[in-house]
Scaffold this motif. Structure first.
Motif, PDB file in Angstrom:
ATOM      1  N   LYS A  67      31.973  51.427  41.842  1.00 53.29           N
ATOM      2  CA  LYS A  67      32.023  51.125  40.414  1.00 53.29           C
ATOM      3  C   LYS A  67      32.106  49.612  40.225  1.00 53.29           C
ATOM      4  O   LYS A  67      32.810  48.928  40.970  1.00 53.29           O
ATOM      5  CB  LYS A  67      33.231  51.801  39.794  1.00 53.29           C
ATOM      6  CG  LYS A  67      33.441  51.478  38.338  1.00 53.29           C
ATOM      7  CD  LYS A  67      34.420  52.387  37.632  1.00 53.29           C
ATOM      8  CE  LYS A  67      35.833  52.273  38.103  1.00 53.29           C
ATOM      9  NZ  LYS A  67      36.788  52.958  37.225  1.00 53.29           N
ATOM     10  N   ILE A  68      31.370  49.116  39.240  1.00 51.80           N
ATOM     11  CA  ILE A  68      31.451  47.703  38.877  1.00 51.80           C
ATOM     12  C   ILE A  68      32.188  47.604  37.548  1.00 51.80           C
ATOM     13  O   ILE A  68      31.837  48.283  36.582  1.00 51.80           O
ATOM     14  CB  ILE A  68      30.049  47.070  38.760  1.00 51.80           C
ATOM     15  CG1 ILE A  68      29.358  47.088  40.124  1.00 51.80           C
ATOM     16  CG2 ILE A  68      30.158  45.646  38.220  1.00 51.80           C
ATOM     17  CD1 ILE A  68      27.930  46.590  40.102  1.00 51.80           C
ATOM     18  N   VAL A  69      33.217  46.759  37.542  1.00 52.25           N
ATOM     19  CA  VAL A  69      33.984  46.502  36.320  1.00 52.25           C
ATOM     20  C   VAL A  69      33.975  45.000  36.059  1.00 52.25           C
ATOM     21  O   VAL A  69      33.869  44.198  36.992  1.00 52.25           O
ATOM     22  CB  VAL A  69      35.429  47.026  36.411  1.00 52.25           C
ATOM     23  CG1 VAL A  69      35.457  48.537  36.552  1.00 52.25           C
ATOM     24  CG2 VAL A  69      36.190  46.374  37.556  1.00 52.25           C
ATOM     25  N   GLY A  70      34.071  44.631  34.801  1.00 54.19           N
ATOM     26  CA  GLY A  70      34.055  43.215  34.472  1.00 54.19           C
ATOM     27  C   GLY A  70      34.868  42.900  33.244  1.00 54.19           C
ATOM     28  O   GLY A  70      35.240  43.791  32.473  1.00 54.19           O
ATOM     29  N   ILE A  71      35.147  41.623  33.096  1.00 55.60           N
ATOM     30  CA  ILE A  71      35.889  41.122  31.942  1.00 55.60           C
ATOM     31  C   ILE A  71      35.153  39.904  31.399  1.00 55.60           C
ATOM     32  O   ILE A  71      34.844  38.975  32.149  1.00 55.60           O
ATOM     33  CB  ILE A  71      37.319  40.684  32.329  1.00 55.60           C
ATOM     34  CG1 ILE A  71      38.103  41.836  32.933  1.00 55.60           C
ATOM     35  CG2 ILE A  71      38.051  40.113  31.119  1.00 55.60           C
ATOM     36  CD1 ILE A  71      39.418  41.409  33.582  1.00 55.60           C
ATOM     37  N   VAL A  72      34.856  39.930  30.104  1.00 51.02           N
ATOM     38  CA  VAL A  72      34.387  38.723  29.431  1.00 51.02           C
ATOM     39  C   VAL A  72      35.665  37.993  29.038  1.00 51.02           C
ATOM     40  O   VAL A  72      36.338  38.373  28.084  1.00 51.02           O
ATOM     41  CB  VAL A  72      33.522  39.037  28.195  1.00 51.02           C
ATOM     42  CG1 VAL A  72      33.072  37.743  27.518  1.00 51.02           C
ATOM     43  CG2 VAL A  72      32.325  39.898  28.566  1.00 51.02           C
ATOM     44  N   VAL A 128      33.940  39.703  37.621  1.00 50.57           N
ATOM     45  CA  VAL A 128      33.259  40.948  37.981  1.00 50.57           C
ATOM     46  C   VAL A 128      33.801  41.426  39.326  1.00 50.57           C
ATOM     47  O   VAL A 128      34.010  40.615  40.231  1.00 50.57           O
ATOM     48  CB  VAL A 128      31.729  40.744  38.077  1.00 50.57           C
ATOM     49  CG1 VAL A 128      31.028  42.055  38.416  1.00 50.57           C
ATOM     50  CG2 VAL A 128      31.174  40.166  36.785  1.00 50.57           C
ATOM     51  N   ARG A 129      34.023  42.746  39.443  1.00 51.33           N
ATOM     52  CA  ARG A 129      34.501  43.330  40.699  1.00 51.33           C
ATOM     53  C   ARG A 129      33.707  44.587  41.035  1.00 51.33           C
ATOM     54  O   ARG A 129      33.360  45.370  40.157  1.00 51.33           O
ATOM     55  CB  ARG A 129      35.974  43.724  40.590  1.00 51.33           C
ATOM     56  CG  ARG A 129      36.902  42.561  40.389  1.00 51.33           C
ATOM     57  CD  ARG A 129      38.304  43.009  40.225  1.00 51.33           C
ATOM     58  NE  ARG A 129      38.312  44.024  39.160  1.00 51.33           N
ATOM     59  CZ  ARG A 129      39.384  44.608  38.686  1.00 51.33           C
ATOM     60  NH1 ARG A 129      40.554  44.328  39.162  1.00 51.33           N
ATOM     61  NH2 ARG A 129      39.315  45.501  37.726  1.00 51.33           N
ATOM     62  N   LEU A 130      33.435  44.761  42.326  1.00 52.62           N
ATOM     63  CA  LEU A 130      32.857  45.993  42.861  1.00 52.62           C
ATOM     64  C   LEU A 130      34.003  46.742  43.509  1.00 52.62           C
ATOM     65  O   LEU A 130      34.666  46.220  44.408  1.00 52.62           O
ATOM     66  CB  LEU A 130      31.762  45.687  43.886  1.00 52.62           C
ATOM     67  CG  LEU A 130      31.158  46.891  44.606  1.00 52.62           C
ATOM     68  CD1 LEU A 130      30.394  47.782  43.625  1.00 52.62           C
ATOM     69  CD2 LEU A 130      30.243  46.428  45.730  1.00 52.62           C
ATOM     70  N   ILE A 131      34.236  47.971  43.054  1.00 50.84           N
ATOM     71  CA  ILE A 131      35.393  48.735  43.492  1.00 50.84           C
ATOM     72  C   ILE A 131      34.944  49.973  44.254  1.00 50.84           C
ATOM     73  O   ILE A 131      34.017  50.664  43.833  1.00 50.84           O
ATOM     74  CB  ILE A 131      36.259  49.138  42.279  1.00 50.84           C
ATOM     75  CG1 ILE A 131      36.677  47.868  41.561  1.00 50.84           C
ATOM     76  CG2 ILE A 131      37.423  50.007  42.692  1.00 50.84           C
ATOM     77  CD1 ILE A 131      37.686  47.998  40.506  1.00 50.84           C
TER      78      ILE A 131
END
Length: 168
Positions: free
Chosen positions: A78-83, A110-113
């Protein structure tokens, strides 16, 4: 006719033997064939920025890699991100009260989990900029801001995908 055929064959052989290939291909990681991209958390004042960044990242993954973007129930990662922020700076003025051009700067994480919630790859404070001309019309000005944010999101997504593929 024979000469033309011979030249065509020589050119074809040259391009096929010199390592010439189309850009892209491969997975964002050798094991990541399916990934989900969550809507980015939006800590900025720009509405829909989280959606814009997630959509551009999805588009770039599909365009540049062999990794499929799927629903989270089907994904292996899963890829999660924060603006984190979107800020504005004045570039030029026509008078002390009239701004002619501004620069927007966006910063994202951005992180790949992995399936065990372990962070497999990340980038922090990735920053991109775009300039735009300020309009006297609020509607035109908002459209210019939206367009600039979309360009920043596209540029950021390009950087993220490139870095993900290089860092593995």
């Amino acid at each position: 006719m024979k000469k033309l055929l011979g030249v065509s064959l020589a050119v074809l052989c040259f391009f096929s033997s010199c390592g010439y290939q189309l850009e892209g291909g491969g997975y964002i990681n050798e094991n990541v064939t399916r990934v989900s991209v969550d809507m980015f958390e939006n800590r900025s004042s720009q509405t829909r920025a989280g959606v814009t960044f997630a959509n551009e990242l999805t588009r770039k993954i599909l365009e540049k890699t062999d990794t499929r973007v799927v629903d989270s129930s089907e994904a292996t990662r899963k890829i999660v991100g924060i603006v984190k922020s979107i800020s504005f700076a004045t570039l030029s003025r026509s008078s002390t009260e009239t701004v002619v051009e501004r620069r927007i700067t966006a910063t994202v994480d951005v992180r790949l989990i992995g399936p065990d919630k372990k962070v497999l790859w990340s980038v922090s404070n990735l920053s991109s900029k775009e300039d735009y001309t300020v309009s006297e019309s609020n509607v035109d000005n908002e459209a210019s801001i939206r367009e600039a944010v979309e360009k920043i999101a596209e540029r950021s997504a390009e950087k993220v995908v490139s870095q993900m593929m290089l860092n593995f």
